[in-house]
Design an enzyme around this catalytic site. Structure first.
Site, PDB file in Angstrom:
ATOM      1  CB  SER A  64      -8.061   3.767   2.901  1.00 33.44           C
ATOM      2  OG  SER A  64      -7.230   3.123   3.858  1.00 33.44           O
ATOM      3  CB  SER A 114      -8.454   0.903   5.759  1.00 37.36           C
ATOM      4  OG  SER A 114      -9.156   2.089   5.569  1.00 37.36           O
ATOM      5  CE  LYS A 155      -3.852   2.011   2.670  1.00 35.70           C
ATOM      6  NZ  LYS A 155      -4.725   1.857   3.862  1.00 35.70           N
TER       7      LYS A 155
HETATM    8  N1  GLN Z   1     -13.091   4.266   6.390  1.00 33.83           N
HETATM    9  C1  GLN Z   1     -12.536   4.746   7.618  1.00 33.83           C
HETATM   10  C2  GLN Z   1     -12.142   6.190   7.464  1.00 33.83           C
HETATM   11  O1  GLN Z   1     -12.455   6.748   6.480  1.00 33.83           O
HETATM   12  C3  GLN Z   1     -11.365   3.901   8.018  1.00 33.83           C
HETATM   13  C4  GLN Z   1     -10.141   4.200   7.256  1.00 33.83           C
HETATM   14  C5  GLN Z   1      -8.989   3.331   7.638  1.00 33.83           C
HETATM   15  O2  GLN Z   1      -9.149   2.288   8.279  1.00 33.83           O
HETATM   16  N2  GLN Z   1      -7.816   3.773   7.282  1.00 33.83           N
HETATM   17  O3  GLN Z   1     -11.549   6.781   8.291  1.00 33.83           O
END
Ligand code: GLN
Length: 488
Positions: free
Chosen positions: A155, A179, A80
């Site tokens: 994400s 994410s 990532k």
């Molecule tokens: N979807 C969540 C957010 O927007 C979690 C994101 C993540 O786990 N990095 O913050």
């Protein structure tokens, strides 16, 4: 040389390399060619490191001949783009870091490289990991290989899409509120978020430091076990890394589920959960039961507060973490500034996208004098109540199981203008982050041709339980083996 190298899991590829069926160079070339064919349709990568990958593959082949092969010798992986990689672009999905070439490797990157892994490239992601659909990436949304007009989740959507489309057998991810697990569920892959402190966060660009954790997306629990064994462990360069023995995760796969106490949270199946997703998850629970697991209902009265709590804590921490990106110390610098203030304002204004700005503003607000007690302190108190709910539940059960996400993949564009709806994607996953617990998602069915995930949460350091549970389930189901039609 086998023609279907991309179809094999990491574990199968490891055995093939070991037997000498193919070389790491052949494998790497095959996957790079595949990335080239499919990348335009998916947008899963921000950077493809073809030359470096081939050089690493050559070194791995030589190491094998010399009898010096590490556990992951010659096996491809993608990172990532939140993990710093020396000499390679590390953007975090943001214009702010559009040109940032890291001078050092993240610990995760370093450990995997020492074990012999070959890095194919850096995957696309929501900007600074803020999002659930990959649509906040400065580099454009990632497409879901199961249906190209749908989101792969976020994400870590680039990692999930790349694994689902068989462009790489495995990829790293990070999970602050879901994410890793949510994109795994939406792409039919396995996603593991370890216990907070299990895997080093050194060199992983910070979003919300008390919640962030590095993990992996793979095609099986077996593969996740293999990688976790390499990634886990104490790192003195990360002050939140914990000295706790690293288990033999592969050995942990072989136990049975007989007598395993599985907690079901009633609220997880209330309104908000798509009916067909719920049905798929219930069928998966019945499979666990058929293997001797004991299903019990557990009560988690404060769980409903997890999304609002997260959206105070995470923005607060992000507003502090992202203050370093000001055009002076780090990040994009605006041209021809009139004065220092103009430089700060325009650099941040140009460098950050809308969602990141929204979080920084919310975070700054909840931390400001006069509001700190009402919001931030209150959220921290509620966070304790939620952690307590888990603690009490784990006095009665070994693992908590339920849906990973309220729906299967949704259309790109459908939720991006409605932050609250978008935030609710993580309703089932955020609790584990607030409590620092390990969580995992494994494929458990399809709704209208789109994958659905089974979510498992264990007590701290319970990765072995998660992997055993996932592996047992995967032996009795074939959902994790399904491949999107256009990516066979
Ligand atoms: N979807 C969540 C957010 O927007 C979690 C994101 C993540 O786990 N990095 O913050």
């Amino acid at each position: 040389m086998a023609l279907d190298l991309h179809a094999q899991t990491l574990t199968q590829l490891a055995a093939g390399l070991e037997r000498g069926d193919f070389s790491s160079v052949e494998l790497t070339e095959a996957l790079l060619a595949r990335i080239e064919t499919h990348e335009q349709a998916l947008n899963a990568f921000i950077t493809v490191t073809g030359d470096q990958a081939l050089a690493a593959a050559k070194r791995a082949d030589a190491a094998r001949v010399a009898g010096a092969a590490g556990v992951l010798n010659g096996l491809p992986i993608a990172h990532k783009d939140i993990f710093c990689t020396r000499g390679v672009l590390t953007t975090c999905g943001s214009r702010m870091l559009e040109n940032f070439v890291s001078p050092y490797d993240a610990t995760v990157v370093e450990r995997l490289a020492v074990a012999g892994a070959v890095v194919l490239g850096k995957t696309n992601m929501d900007e600074f990991a803020m999002g659930s659909s990959n649509e906040t990436s400065y580099f454009g949304p990632v497409k879901n290989p199961w249906r190209l007009d749908c989101s792969p989740g976020g994400s870590s959507g680039g990692s999930a899409a790349a694994v689902a489309a068989r462009l790489t057998p495995a990829a790293t991810g990070t999970d602050t509120g879901g994410s890793i697990r949510q994109p795994a569920a939406l792409t039919g892959t396995v996603g593991l978020k370890p216990t907070y402190g299990r895997v080093s966060r050194y060199g992983m660009i910070a979003f919300a430091s008390s919640l962030d954790q590095a993990g992996i997306i793979t095609r099986s629990s077996e593969d996740a076990a293999l990688l976790l064994g390499v990634m886990a462990g104490f790192d003195e360069r990360d002050s939140t890394s914990i000295e706790h023995p690293v288990a033999d995760y592969t050995a942990a796969l072989s136990g049975s589920l007989k007598g395993l106490r599985v907690g079901i949270v009633r609220q997880h199946f209330d309104e908000g959960l798509d009916e067909q997703c719920g049905a798929a998850v219930k069928e998966a629970l019945a499979v666990l039961e058929s293997q001797g697991a004991i299903l019990t209902e557990v009560d988690m009265p404060n769980l409903d507060l997890s999304v609002p709590t997260y959206y105070v804590v995470a923005p607060a921490e992000c507003s502090s973490n992202l203050s370093r990106f000001d055009g002076m110390r780090f990040g994009h610098r605006a041209e021809n500034p009139e004065d220092l203030l103009d430089l700060y304002c325009r650099s941040r204004g140009e460098g950050f996208g809308a969602e990141v700005k929204r979080r920084i503003m919310t975070g700054t607000y909840v931390l400001s004098a006069g509001y700190y007690d009402a919001y931030y302190l209150k959220a921290q108190q509620v966070r304790h109540l939620i952690a307590d709910d888990f603690h009490k539940a784990f006095a009665e059960v070994d693992v908590i199981a339920g849906p990973t996400s309220p729906t299967a993949a949704f259309r790109l564009g459908d939720k991006i203008d409605d932050p609250i709806t978008m935030y609710l994607n993580d309703i089932y996953t955020i609790g584990a982050n607030l409590a620092g617990l390990p969580g995992m998602s494994t494929p458990c069915g399809f709704v209208d041709g789109l994958p659905v995930g089974l979510h498992l949460v264990a007590p701290h350091w319970g990765e072995e339980t998660l992997l055993r549970c996932g592996h047992n389930y995967e032996q009795l189901s074939s959902w994790h083996q399904a491949c999107p039609e256009d990516f066979q």
